[in-house]
Enzyme design. Structure first.
Site, mmCIF file in Angstrom:
data_model
loop_
_atom_site.group_PDB
_atom_site.id
_atom_site.type_symbol
_atom_site.label_atom_id
_atom_site.label_comp_id
_atom_site.label_asym_id
_atom_site.label_seq_id
_atom_site.Cartn_x
_atom_site.Cartn_y
_atom_site.Cartn_z
ATOM 1 N N PHE A 79 32.777 36.638 34.933
ATOM 2 C CA PHE A 79 33.827 37.654 34.893
ATOM 3 C C PHE A 79 33.837 38.352 36.240
ATOM 4 O O PHE A 79 32.913 39.107 36.571
ATOM 5 C CB PHE A 79 33.631 38.679 33.780
ATOM 6 C CG PHE A 79 34.773 39.673 33.747
ATOM 7 C CD1 PHE A 79 35.952 39.351 33.104
ATOM 8 C CD2 PHE A 79 34.674 40.884 34.404
ATOM 9 C CE1 PHE A 79 37.028 40.241 33.108
ATOM 10 C CE2 PHE A 79 35.741 41.785 34.409
ATOM 11 C CZ PHE A 79 36.919 41.457 33.760
ATOM 12 N N ASP A 102 28.267 38.907 43.293
ATOM 13 C CA ASP A 102 29.115 39.922 42.663
ATOM 14 C C ASP A 102 28.192 40.905 41.954
ATOM 15 O O ASP A 102 27.767 40.678 40.828
ATOM 16 C CB ASP A 102 30.079 39.255 41.687
ATOM 17 C CG ASP A 102 31.006 40.256 41.002
ATOM 18 O OD1 ASP A 102 30.708 41.459 41.033
ATOM 19 O OD2 ASP A 102 32.006 39.822 40.399
ATOM 20 N N LYS A 126 32.695 49.770 40.932
ATOM 21 C CA LYS A 126 32.314 50.587 39.776
ATOM 22 C C LYS A 126 31.504 51.817 40.166
ATOM 23 O O LYS A 126 32.059 52.830 40.527
ATOM 24 C CB LYS A 126 31.608 49.721 38.741
ATOM 25 C CG LYS A 126 32.540 48.671 38.117
ATOM 26 C CD LYS A 126 31.965 48.061 36.882
ATOM 27 C CE LYS A 126 32.862 46.957 36.319
ATOM 28 N NZ LYS A 126 34.178 47.434 35.875
#
Length: 404
Positions: free
Chosen positions: A145, A230, A259
């Site tokens: 994801f 990531d 984030k």
């Protein structure tokens, strides 16, 4: 009294009335928050064990971060990158130092960071590695994801994320996560990068086999391929280290961050790499109107400084041990498996008992917020400011849910 009882259901209905139904949120309407706790419109308090998918690593309204935002709001919020502002240099210098890299490219969202990484890797492949024009490929993992743009969903294996959004962007090869042999076979002379999550978050906090990430690092070095990590969810203290890669002794060629970098206040993302990689970009070839804006830089610089002390990494490691010890005690008592590192856990519930959604609804009724994924799996990612007592409380409520 009747109006008070109907307040939350009415607010839930109102929030759904004029929005596309691309989310299926729990029926709680939050109006305020502080630290690890949120309060709904009826005054009920909940322990937040999702922390905005790690965007709230430092909790809700961390005073240092809020103060930085307030101070910057009174001075300057946006210039665009057409000009230089006085917060930019500190942010880029201090984030580069935290990452151990030469350069930083600020963006806004995690998906933008991933798209930036893809573009940089391809350009590096053509200009530095010498891959023929239009032939670059990037190897990715099943269960990944990395975001929801059309390019990113082109290499997703999640049918919900991918189906009906084609035609898809070519240039990606998908291999099983954790399978070094398959990765080795997929890389050829036109491969420019391997793009991986050190721990797969959306898949259920899946930790790769021991030795996998070091193996990826060796393979990329041997084959002249960029290793792109990531760390948008796994980074910035979540797993008990600044980056999840650190726990395997691995340094990737490129970090993708997001984030938690915005402190739960503004969206901030960044790509960090050395000059021989990020240096391939020239003016006009990539950018963002809001990327690296003054407000974002002011907040994110304070985030970097909080991490530079190591305090939050140590908290995540120590409290994570307590969390995982409590969760492992529930295996065979409603839980089938527990995975994760630091203050991050994926829990597989016995599907004969309930679905992940049902578990999250019952936890909500007991004052704990969590998120389900993939059937009977739920994720816990409390903010790093959570206390031992609050961890014990969350585990106790999960224990009660499973017993019921």
């Amino acid at each position: 009294m009747i109006e008070d009882m109907l307040r939350t259901p009415a607010a839930v209905q109102d929030s759904e009335r004029h929005t596309a139904h691309n989310y299926h949120p729990l029926p709680v309407v939050i109006t305020s928050a502080e630290g690890a706790w949120v309060t709904d419109v009826d005054g009920n308090r909940y322990l937040d064990c999702l922390a905005g998918y790690s965007a709230l690593n430092f909790g809700h309204r961390h005073p240092t971060l809020v103060a930085a935002a307030h101070a910057q709001l009174d001075r300057l919020t946006l210039t665009s990158r057409a000009f230089i502002h006085d917060q930019f240099a500190d942010f880029c210098r201090e984030l580069a130092a935290l990452c151990g890299k030469d350069l930083v490219l600020p963006m806004n969202t995690g998906a933008e960071a991933v798209e930036t990484g893809i573009k940089v890797a391809r350009k590096w492949g053509y200009q530095v590695k010498g891959v023929p024009a239009g032939q670059a490929n990037i190897v990715v993992a099943e269960g990944n994801f990395h975001g929801r743009t059309t390019t990113i969903v082109s290499f997703s294996t999640d049918s919900d994320a991918r189906a009906d959004f084609g035609p898809y962007t070519p240039g990606f090869r998908i291999v099983p996560y954790g399978d070094l042999a398959a990765l080795t076979e997929a890389i050829d002379e036109h491969t420019v990068a391997v793009l991986l999550e050190p721990i797969q978050g959306e898949q259920g906090v899946v930790v790769p086999p021991e030795g996998y990430l070091p193996g990826v690092r060796r393979l990329c070095t041997e084959r002249d391929v960029l290793f792109i990590a990531d760390e948008i969810q796994s980074g910035l203290g979540r797993t008990g280290a600044t980056f999840a890669c650190e726990q395997e002794g691995v340094v990737p060629d490129m970090y993708l961050l997001g984030k938690a970098l915005g402190g739960g206040i503004v969206p901030v993302s960044a790509v960090a790499a050395d000059a021989d990689v990020l240096g391939v970009l020239k003016p006009g070839q990539h950018g963002s109107t809001f990327g690296g804006n003054p407000l974002a830089c002011a907040v994110a610089t304070e985030v970097v400084r909080l991490l530079a002390t190591g305090e939050f990494q140590r908290r995540s490691a120590a409290l994570g041990e307590r969390l995982h010890a409590g969760l492992r005690g529930l295996i065979g008592k409603g839980l089938v498996a527990v995975r994760g590192r630091g203050l991050w856990a994926g829990l597989d519930i016995d599907p004969a008992l309930m679905s992940g959604r049902q578990a999250c609804e019952r936890l909500m009724e007991r004052g704990v917020l969590a998120k389900d994924t993939h059937g009977s799996t739920i994720r816990l990612a409390p903010p790093l400011v959570i206390t031992e007592e609050e961890i014990d409380h969350a585990v106790a409520q999960l224990t009660a849910v499973l017993a019921d």
